[in-house]
Structure formats: structure tokens, C-alpha cells
Motif scaffolding. Structure first.
Motif, mmCIF file in Angstrom:
data_model
loop_
_atom_site.group_PDB
_atom_site.id
_atom_site.type_symbol
_atom_site.label_atom_id
_atom_site.label_comp_id
_atom_site.label_asym_id
_atom_site.label_seq_id
_atom_site.Cartn_x
_atom_site.Cartn_y
_atom_site.Cartn_z
ATOM 1 N N MET A 57 0.835 -1.195 0.000
ATOM 2 C CA MET A 57 0.000 0.000 0.000
ATOM 3 C C MET A 57 0.871 1.246 0.000
ATOM 4 O O MET A 57 2.023 1.205 0.422
ATOM 5 C CB MET A 57 -0.891 0.013 1.247
ATOM 6 C CG MET A 57 -1.855 -1.144 1.307
ATOM 7 S SD MET A 57 -2.954 -1.047 2.711
ATOM 8 C CE MET A 57 -1.846 -1.312 4.060
ATOM 9 N N ALA A 58 0.320 2.321 -0.460
ATOM 10 C CA ALA A 58 1.028 3.594 -0.466
ATOM 11 C C ALA A 58 1.236 4.067 0.965
ATOM 12 O O ALA A 58 0.444 3.737 1.861
ATOM 13 C CB ALA A 58 0.220 4.621 -1.242
ATOM 14 N N PRO A 59 2.292 4.832 1.221
ATOM 15 C CA PRO A 59 2.517 5.348 2.578
ATOM 16 C C PRO A 59 1.335 6.197 3.030
ATOM 17 O O PRO A 59 0.772 6.966 2.261
ATOM 18 C CB PRO A 59 3.772 6.204 2.443
ATOM 19 C CG PRO A 59 4.408 5.802 1.168
ATOM 20 C CD PRO A 59 3.342 5.241 0.299
ATOM 21 N N GLY A 60 0.950 6.024 4.277
ATOM 22 C CA GLY A 60 -0.147 6.788 4.846
ATOM 23 C C GLY A 60 -1.516 6.176 4.612
ATOM 24 O O GLY A 60 -2.523 6.719 5.037
ATOM 25 N N THR A 61 -1.578 5.042 3.934
ATOM 26 C CA THR A 61 -2.860 4.387 3.690
ATOM 27 C C THR A 61 -3.271 3.628 4.945
ATOM 28 O O THR A 61 -2.447 3.005 5.592
ATOM 29 C CB THR A 61 -2.745 3.391 2.516
ATOM 30 O OG1 THR A 61 -2.215 4.083 1.400
ATOM 31 C CG2 THR A 61 -4.074 2.790 2.164
ATOM 32 N N ALA A 62 -4.558 3.675 5.263
ATOM 33 C CA ALA A 62 -5.064 2.933 6.420
ATOM 34 C C ALA A 62 -4.852 1.439 6.177
ATOM 35 O O ALA A 62 -4.917 0.966 5.039
ATOM 36 C CB ALA A 62 -6.536 3.226 6.615
#
Length: 85
Positions: A57-62
Motif C-alpha cells: 500500500m502507499a505510505p499513509g494508507t489505512a
């Protein structure tokens, strides 16, 4: 650890031997300069090792994003507070 039958072990050993035989025949069929270059590339790739796995997942994704259509409702902004001081 998985246990394999004697037949399975023999089949795998025969398969490995056959693959090695095919590889030797292929390397014998190509020019020596090409074989040396290929061997150098294989050696470099083995020394480099496997690539580092990229995050899913992309950084900062829940960690568990909601399913489409099931997003949480936005919080209501209270325009008329119930208590007055």
C-alpha cells in the motif's frame, strides 16, 4: 516438514538430473563468448540476491481500507449546540 514418498523423491531427482542435462546441452550449443557472458550475468544476479519487496500500500494508507460503497459516514457538524453555558 513435508514427507514425500520414495517414488516422489526419485521422480524429483530424475527431473533435476534431466534439467541439468538440458542446460549443459544448451550451453554446449551456443558460442563460448556468449556462454561466458551469460554465466557472468547469472553470477552477478545470484550475488545481488532477490529484490526487496515493495510495500503493498502507499505510505499513509489505512491498514484496512473500507470496501467501495461502504465508506464511513462523515461526522455531522452540530449547528445548534444542546447545552448553553
Amino acid at each position: 516438514m513435508t514427507k514425500h514418498s520414495n517414488y516422489e523423491r526419485q521422480r524429483r531427482a530424475a527431473e533435476t538430473a534431466r534439467v541439468q542435462e538440458i542446460e549443459r546441452a544448451w550451453q554446449g550449443s551456443i558460442p563460448s563468448a556468449v556462454a561466458a557472458e551469460f554465466a557472468a550475468q547469472v553470477k552477478a544476479a545470484r550475488e545481488r540476491g532477490p529484490y526487496e519487496r515493495q510495500p503493498d500500500m502507499a505510505p499513509g494508507t489505512a491498514p484496512r481500507p473500507p470496501r467501495p460503497g461502504h465508506e464511513p459516514k462523515p461526522k455531522k457538524e452540530e449547528t445548534n449546540p444542546r447545552r448553553r453555558s
